[in-house]
Design a protein around this motif. Structure first.
Motif, PDB file in Angstrom:
ATOM      1  N   TYR A  43       0.847  -1.205   0.000  1.00 58.42           N
ATOM      2  CA  TYR A  43       0.000   0.000   0.000  1.00 58.42           C
ATOM      3  C   TYR A  43       0.877   1.248   0.000  1.00 58.42           C
ATOM      4  O   TYR A  43       0.668   2.181  -0.781  1.00 58.42           O
ATOM      5  CB  TYR A  43      -0.900  -0.018   1.235  1.00 58.42           C
ATOM      6  CG  TYR A  43      -1.875   1.128   1.341  1.00 58.42           C
ATOM      7  CD1 TYR A  43      -3.212   0.965   0.982  1.00 58.42           C
ATOM      8  CD2 TYR A  43      -1.470   2.375   1.827  1.00 58.42           C
ATOM      9  CE1 TYR A  43      -4.121   2.015   1.086  1.00 58.42           C
ATOM     10  CE2 TYR A  43      -2.365   3.424   1.928  1.00 58.42           C
ATOM     11  CZ  TYR A  43      -3.691   3.244   1.558  1.00 58.42           C
ATOM     12  OH  TYR A  43      -4.571   4.297   1.666  1.00 58.42           O
ATOM     13  N   VAL A  46       2.655   1.812  -3.416  1.00 57.90           N
ATOM     14  CA  VAL A  46       1.762   2.343  -4.453  1.00 57.90           C
ATOM     15  C   VAL A  46       1.527   3.838  -4.248  1.00 57.90           C
ATOM     16  O   VAL A  46       1.621   4.628  -5.196  1.00 57.90           O
ATOM     17  CB  VAL A  46       0.422   1.577  -4.453  1.00 57.90           C
ATOM     18  CG1 VAL A  46      -0.559   2.219  -5.432  1.00 57.90           C
ATOM     19  CG2 VAL A  46       0.627   0.117  -4.816  1.00 57.90           C
ATOM     20  N   ASP A  50       3.005   6.861  -6.698  1.00 62.35           N
ATOM     21  CA  ASP A  50       2.106   7.822  -7.337  1.00 62.35           C
ATOM     22  C   ASP A  50       2.584   9.252  -7.075  1.00 62.35           C
ATOM     23  O   ASP A  50       2.600  10.086  -7.982  1.00 62.35           O
ATOM     24  CB  ASP A  50       0.681   7.648  -6.805  1.00 62.35           C
ATOM     25  CG  ASP A  50      -0.362   8.241  -7.738  1.00 62.35           C
ATOM     26  OD1 ASP A  50      -0.549   7.704  -8.850  1.00 62.35           O
ATOM     27  OD2 ASP A  50      -0.992   9.250  -7.367  1.00 62.35           O
ATOM     28  N   GLU A  94      -5.566  -4.226  -9.405  1.00 59.44           N
ATOM     29  CA  GLU A  94      -6.904  -3.629  -9.439  1.00 59.44           C
ATOM     30  C   GLU A  94      -7.752  -4.112  -8.266  1.00 59.44           C
ATOM     31  O   GLU A  94      -8.487  -3.327  -7.659  1.00 59.44           O
ATOM     32  CB  GLU A  94      -7.592  -3.949 -10.773  1.00 59.44           C
ATOM     33  CG  GLU A  94      -6.979  -3.243 -11.973  1.00 59.44           C
ATOM     34  CD  GLU A  94      -6.947  -1.728 -11.806  1.00 59.44           C
ATOM     35  OE1 GLU A  94      -7.927  -1.160 -11.287  1.00 59.44           O
ATOM     36  OE2 GLU A  94      -5.926  -1.125 -12.190  1.00 59.44           O
ATOM     37  N   LYS A  97      -6.452  -2.379  -5.109  1.00 58.06           N
ATOM     38  CA  LYS A  97      -6.872  -0.980  -5.064  1.00 58.06           C
ATOM     39  C   LYS A  97      -8.338  -0.859  -4.657  1.00 58.06           C
ATOM     40  O   LYS A  97      -8.699   0.022  -3.874  1.00 58.06           O
ATOM     41  CB  LYS A  97      -6.647  -0.318  -6.429  1.00 58.06           C
ATOM     42  CG  LYS A  97      -5.193   0.000  -6.723  1.00 58.06           C
ATOM     43  CD  LYS A  97      -4.958   0.256  -8.204  1.00 58.06           C
ATOM     44  CE  LYS A  97      -5.861   1.351  -8.732  1.00 58.06           C
ATOM     45  NZ  LYS A  97      -5.676   1.548 -10.183  1.00 58.06           N
ATOM     46  N   LEU A 102      -7.955   2.646  -3.108  1.00 59.37           N
ATOM     47  CA  LEU A 102      -6.880   3.408  -3.743  1.00 59.37           C
ATOM     48  C   LEU A 102      -7.259   3.794  -5.165  1.00 59.37           C
ATOM     49  O   LEU A 102      -7.991   3.079  -5.845  1.00 59.37           O
ATOM     50  CB  LEU A 102      -5.595   2.580  -3.786  1.00 59.37           C
ATOM     51  CG  LEU A 102      -4.798   2.429  -2.495  1.00 59.37           C
ATOM     52  CD1 LEU A 102      -3.685   1.409  -2.700  1.00 59.37           C
ATOM     53  CD2 LEU A 102      -4.209   3.753  -2.052  1.00 59.37           C
ATOM     54  N   GLU A 103      -6.746   4.933  -5.613  1.00 60.84           N
ATOM     55  CA  GLU A 103      -6.873   5.342  -7.009  1.00 60.84           C
ATOM     56  C   GLU A 103      -5.486   5.241  -7.669  1.00 60.84           C
ATOM     57  O   GLU A 103      -5.211   4.334  -8.416  1.00 60.84           O
ATOM     58  CB  GLU A 103      -7.413   6.776  -7.099  1.00 60.84           C
ATOM     59  CG  GLU A 103      -8.869   6.907  -6.638  1.00 60.84           C
ATOM     60  CD  GLU A 103      -9.857   6.263  -7.590  1.00 60.84           C
ATOM     61  OE1 GLU A 103      -9.509   6.082  -8.769  1.00 60.84           O
ATOM     62  OE2 GLU A 103     -10.979   5.936  -7.149  1.00 60.84           O
ATOM     63  N   CYS A 104      -4.633   6.211  -7.386  1.00 59.50           N
ATOM     64  CA  CYS A 104      -3.228   6.200  -7.814  1.00 59.50           C
ATOM     65  C   CYS A 104      -3.035   5.792  -9.281  1.00 59.50           C
ATOM     66  O   CYS A 104      -2.353   4.798  -9.576  1.00 59.50           O
ATOM     67  CB  CYS A 104      -2.403   5.272  -6.918  1.00 59.50           C
ATOM     68  SG  CYS A 104      -2.455   5.694  -5.173  1.00 59.50           S
ATOM     69  N   THR A 108      -0.302   3.130 -10.972  1.00 63.53           N
ATOM     70  CA  THR A 108      -0.868   1.963 -11.658  1.00 63.53           C
ATOM     71  C   THR A 108      -0.201   1.761 -13.013  1.00 63.53           C
ATOM     72  O   THR A 108       0.195   0.647 -13.377  1.00 63.53           O
ATOM     73  CB  THR A 108      -2.385   2.136 -11.848  1.00 63.53           C
ATOM     74  OG1 THR A 108      -3.006   2.278 -10.567  1.00 63.53           O
ATOM     75  CG2 THR A 108      -2.981   0.929 -12.572  1.00 63.53           C
TER      76      THR A 108
END
Length: 234
Positions: A43, A46, A50, A94, A97, A102-104, A108
Motif C-alpha cells: 500500500y 503504491v 504515485d 486492481e 486498489k 486506492l486510485e493512484c 498503476t
C-alpha cells in the motif's frame, strides 16, 4: 428523597470475554502478522510511487533522483509479491486498489510497465557523469558500449539456454534497455520492441513461462533491436 442506587452484579462470562485494557490484535499468528505488514508495505509503495510520478512530471525531482527511487520502489513491489501468501491475498493490483480504496492512476501505469519513465523512453538532453558532452553514440565511452553489447548477448544466450520464465528474463532485459540508454538517446530501429517485451514480461506471473513460439519471437525481436543498436554506433 434519596435516590437508591442498585448495584449491578458483574457478569463473570462477560468479564472473561471482554477486557477493555487488553490490546486488540489484528493478527493471531506471526505468519498472519507478516502478511498484514507486507500488504501495508505494498500500500505504501503504491502511494509513494504515485507521488513520485507527480513530482517527476512537475520537475520537483531530478531525473537521476526519480530513476533511483522509482527503480527501488519497483523492486520492493516485486519482492513483496514474491511471497506466495502475499500474492494470493493481493490477487492483482486492481483488486488490491478496490479493497483498500486506492486510485493512484500514475502508480498503476508505472507498475503495469515495470520501468521508470526515464528508462521507458530514451532521456533526451539528460546528463550523466559516465557520458561525454555529446549526446550521440560517438560520445559514449567504450565501456558503456561494451556493457550494452554484453547485455544483449547475455539475454539472447539466456533464451538459447531455454530460460523462459519472467523471473529469469525480465531483469536481464531491463539491463539491456538501461545500458542502451546510457549509450544513445536515438530511437533506433526496433528499440520499441524491447520496451514492448519488457511490459509483456512484467504483466506475467513470476513463475509464468513463455511458450516456444513466444520465445522464438522474442529472440528474433531482440536480435533485430541489437542490429539496430549496432547501426547507431557507425
Amino acid at each position: 428523597m434519596r435516590r437508591l442506587h442498585t448495584a449491578i452484579p458483574p457478569n463473570p462470562a462477560r468479564s472473561a470475554s471482554i477486557n477493555l485494557d487488553e490490546e486488540v490484535k489484528l493478527a493471531s499468528s506471526s505468519a498472519e502478522r507478516d502478511l498484514y505488514e507486507s500488504l501495508a508495505e505494498i500500500y505504501s509503495i503504491v502511494v509513494t510511487l504515485d507521488g513520485l510520478e507527480k513530482a517527476y512530471i512537475k520537475d520537483v525531482v531530478t531525473e537521476a533522483e526519480y530513476t533511483e527511487t522509482c527503480t527501488r520502489l519497483l523492486k520492493q513491489y516485486k519482492s513483496s509479491l514474491g511471497d506466495e501468501a502475499v500474492s494470493r491475498e493481493f490477487v492483482d493490483l486492481e483488486t488490491f486498489k478496490r479493497t483498500w480504496g486506492l486510485e493512484c492512476p500514475r502508480a498503476t501505469e508505472r507498475l503495469r510497465i515495470g520501468l521508470p519513465a526515464t528508462v521507458e523512453q530514451a532521456s533526451h538532453g539528460a546528463s550523466a557523469p559516465s557520458m561525454a558532452a555529446t549526446t550521440g553514440p560517438a560520445g559514449a565511452s567504450g565501456s558503456l558500449i561494451l556493457a550494452a553489447t554484453e547485455n544483449f548477448i547475455t539475454f539472447l544466450d539466456a533464451l538459447k539456454l531455454n530460460m523462459v520464465s519472467k523471473d529469469a528474463l525480465h531483469p536481464l532485459l531491463s539491463e539491456v534497455i538501461q545500458s542502451v540508454n546510457k549509450v544513445t538517446d536515438s530511437d533506433f530501429e526496433d528499440r520499441g520492441k524491447i520496451i514492448q517485451w519488457l511490459i509483456a514480461l512484467n504483466q506475467m506471473r513470476a513463475t509464468e513461462e513463455l511458450s516456444e513460439d513466444q520465445a522464438r519471437e522474442l529472440a528474433f525481436d531482440i536480435e533485430q533491436a541489437y542490429q539496430g543498436f549496432k547501426a547507431t554506433l557507425n
